[in-house]
Write a protein that holds these residues in place. Structure first.
Motif, mmCIF file in Angstrom:
data_model
loop_
_atom_site.group_PDB
_atom_site.id
_atom_site.type_symbol
_atom_site.label_atom_id
_atom_site.label_comp_id
_atom_site.label_asym_id
_atom_site.label_seq_id
_atom_site.Cartn_x
_atom_site.Cartn_y
_atom_site.Cartn_z
ATOM 1 N N MET A 17 -8.511 13.148 -12.346
ATOM 2 C CA MET A 17 -8.897 14.152 -11.360
ATOM 3 C C MET A 17 -9.324 13.512 -10.042
ATOM 4 S SD MET A 17 -11.711 17.200 -11.729
ATOM 5 C CE MET A 17 -13.066 16.036 -11.960
ATOM 6 N N ASP A 18 -10.193 12.476 -10.110
ATOM 7 C CA ASP A 18 -10.648 11.818 -8.903
ATOM 8 C C ASP A 18 -9.503 11.149 -8.150
ATOM 9 O OD1 ASP A 18 -13.222 12.615 -9.249
ATOM 10 O OD2 ASP A 18 -13.995 10.679 -9.897
ATOM 11 N N GLU A 19 -8.603 10.513 -8.888
ATOM 12 C CA GLU A 19 -7.484 9.828 -8.247
ATOM 13 C C GLU A 19 -6.601 10.817 -7.497
ATOM 14 O OE1 GLU A 19 -3.701 6.945 -9.388
ATOM 15 O OE2 GLU A 19 -5.260 7.360 -10.869
ATOM 16 N N GLY A 20 -6.330 11.960 -8.099
ATOM 17 C CA GLY A 20 -5.521 12.981 -7.445
ATOM 18 C C GLY A 20 -6.212 13.534 -6.212
ATOM 19 N N ARG A 21 -7.516 13.704 -6.283
ATOM 20 C CA ARG A 21 -8.262 14.203 -5.136
ATOM 21 C C ARG A 21 -8.211 13.210 -3.974
ATOM 22 N NH1 ARG A 21 -14.693 15.356 -5.424
ATOM 23 N NH2 ARG A 21 -14.124 15.806 -7.589
ATOM 24 N N LEU A 22 -8.358 11.923 -4.303
ATOM 25 C CA LEU A 22 -8.302 10.901 -3.262
ATOM 26 C C LEU A 22 -6.909 10.813 -2.650
ATOM 27 C CD1 LEU A 22 -9.784 8.632 -1.775
ATOM 28 C CD2 LEU A 22 -9.149 7.095 -3.659
ATOM 29 N N ARG A 23 -5.891 10.859 -3.486
ATOM 30 C CA ARG A 23 -4.513 10.807 -2.986
ATOM 31 C C ARG A 23 -4.227 11.990 -2.051
ATOM 32 N NH1 ARG A 23 0.064 8.417 -4.907
ATOM 33 N NH2 ARG A 23 -1.109 7.686 -6.727
ATOM 34 N N ALA A 24 -4.640 13.186 -2.449
ATOM 35 C CA ALA A 24 -4.392 14.377 -1.627
ATOM 36 C C ALA A 24 -5.105 14.287 -0.284
ATOM 37 C CB ALA A 24 -4.841 15.627 -2.380
ATOM 38 N N ALA A 25 -6.275 13.657 -0.253
ATOM 39 C CA ALA A 25 -7.028 13.556 0.992
ATOM 40 C C ALA A 25 -6.450 12.514 1.935
ATOM 41 C CB ALA A 25 -8.491 13.223 0.683
ATOM 42 N N VAL A 26 -6.031 11.378 1.408
ATOM 43 C CA VAL A 26 -5.633 10.256 2.250
ATOM 44 C C VAL A 26 -4.176 10.342 2.688
ATOM 45 C CG1 VAL A 26 -5.373 7.743 2.335
ATOM 46 C CG2 VAL A 26 -7.410 8.756 1.281
ATOM 47 N N THR A 27 -3.306 10.853 1.836
ATOM 48 C CA THR A 27 -1.873 10.876 2.154
ATOM 49 C C THR A 27 -1.559 11.506 3.511
ATOM 50 O OG1 THR A 27 -1.253 10.848 -0.181
ATOM 51 C CG2 THR A 27 0.393 11.672 1.375
ATOM 52 N N PRO A 28 -2.166 12.640 3.893
ATOM 53 C CA PRO A 28 -1.810 13.241 5.183
ATOM 54 C C PRO A 28 -2.173 12.397 6.411
ATOM 55 C CG PRO A 28 -2.868 14.860 3.752
ATOM 56 C CD PRO A 28 -3.045 13.527 3.104
ATOM 57 N N VAL A 29 -3.084 11.430 6.265
ATOM 58 C CA VAL A 29 -3.495 10.650 7.438
ATOM 59 C C VAL A 29 -2.824 9.289 7.489
ATOM 60 C CG1 VAL A 29 -5.714 11.838 7.469
ATOM 61 C CG2 VAL A 29 -5.542 9.606 6.358
ATOM 62 N N LEU A 30 -1.937 8.987 6.543
ATOM 63 C CA LEU A 30 -1.269 7.698 6.549
ATOM 64 C C LEU A 30 -0.318 7.594 7.733
ATOM 65 C CD1 LEU A 30 -0.376 7.268 2.764
ATOM 66 C CD2 LEU A 30 -2.236 6.167 4.028
ATOM 67 N N GLY A 31 -0.296 6.430 8.355
ATOM 68 C CA GLY A 31 0.619 6.183 9.456
ATOM 69 C C GLY A 31 1.456 4.958 9.168
ATOM 70 N N ALA A 32 1.740 4.183 10.223
ATOM 71 C CA ALA A 32 2.485 2.942 10.046
ATOM 72 C C ALA A 32 1.612 1.933 9.309
ATOM 73 C CB ALA A 32 2.897 2.396 11.401
ATOM 74 N N GLY A 33 2.257 0.953 8.705
ATOM 75 C CA GLY A 33 1.516 -0.058 7.978
ATOM 76 C C GLY A 33 1.268 0.346 6.538
#
Length: 266
Positions: A1-17
């Motif tokens: 559950m925690d891993e999915g929550r973290l993935r959902a939060a961070v994925t939209p802000v990923l850029g280059a690199g």
């Protein structure tokens, strides 16, 4: 559950690199990570060097000598590289450093074979484990040997917390962007241009306060066109990750969890 929550939060802000995040929040048995792989630690490794130095002092049954205290302060607070090189030798170079981290339960941090401490490779989860050893004393379990030699003493943890809390203002970017305004932050950052690509490694790891409670937060990244671009990416990811583990975000998850399951980390 925690891993999915973290993935959902961070994925939209990923850029280059490339980027990896780890968070430890109260009530969790272990930190939660998103984004795999190892990264050059750059100056984030200096927290581990000081931890190794303090462990050696504990083994000898003595406090740090004045010269070592001065070097430790310069290494953490100003990110002084000459001080780091001197203390790297004091802890026994790569072999001694690696042995100390294994005692603390870090299994994914590998010193550079050519003894370049800034090119130690590590993971966000390992750095979160180190922070947890510093800020809670909970190291070695479940990652290391619970019957092994003594880990960081209360005095050693106090030294590390004190130094991480006194980093000079111009180096207090990074995970601090996620902290409540005016709250205390303790952190260590790292940045390094990588030849021959010229792309930047930018890392940040520390303790922040979000919605009035402490989180341990690590963002490691590389492949940035500039240091400024890397800092911006790290701060976006830090804010997103911290928001996913804020007290407000935790409340619905706690209410929905089966009885007896709250606080069990993944």
């Amino acid at each position: 559950m925690d891993e999915g929550r973290l993935r959902a939060a961070v994925t939209p802000v990923l850029g280059a690199g490339r980027l990896s995040v780890a968070v430890w929040a109260p009530g969790r048995a272990a930190p939660t990570g998103f984004g795999g792989g190892a990264f050059a630690a750059a100056s984030v490794v200096k927290t581990g060097i000081l931890a190794a130095l303090l462990l050696s002092a504990q083994d000898a049954g003595r406090p740090l000598a004045p010269a070592r205290r001065r070097r430790a302060a310069a290494m953490i607070e100003r990110s002084d590289n000459a001080a780091a090189t001197a203390l790297w030798a004091e802890v026994g170079h790569a072999r001694g450093f690696g042995a100390a981290l294994r005692r603390l339960g870090l299994r994914e941090t590998v010193p550079d074979a050519a003894e370049r401490w800034g090119l130690t490779h590590t993971t966000a989860l390992d750095q979160a484990r180190l922070l947890r050893a510093v800020f809670t004393g909970a190291s070695g379990r479940p990652y290391g040997d619970p019957c092994g030699p003594p880990l960081l003493s209360p005095r050693s943890r106090a030294v590390l917390r004190h130094r991480l809390g006194r980093v000079v203002p111009e180096q207090r970017w990074g995970v601090s962007a996620a902290s409540d305004p005016g709250s205390p932050v303790a952190l260590k950052n790292g940045w390094l241009p990588r030849d021959p690509t010229g792309r930047w490694v930018v890392n940040s790891a520390g303790r922040v306060v979000v919605d009035g409670r402490a989180l341990l937060l690590v963002v490691l990244s590389d492949g940035h066109a500039s240091r400024a671009a890397g800092v911006a990416a790290v701060e976006r990811a830090a804010r997103a990750a911290a928001g996913a583990f804020s007290a407000a975000a935790d409340a619905p998850a706690a209410a929905a969890a089966p009885e007896g399951s709250v606080g069990r980390g993944r």
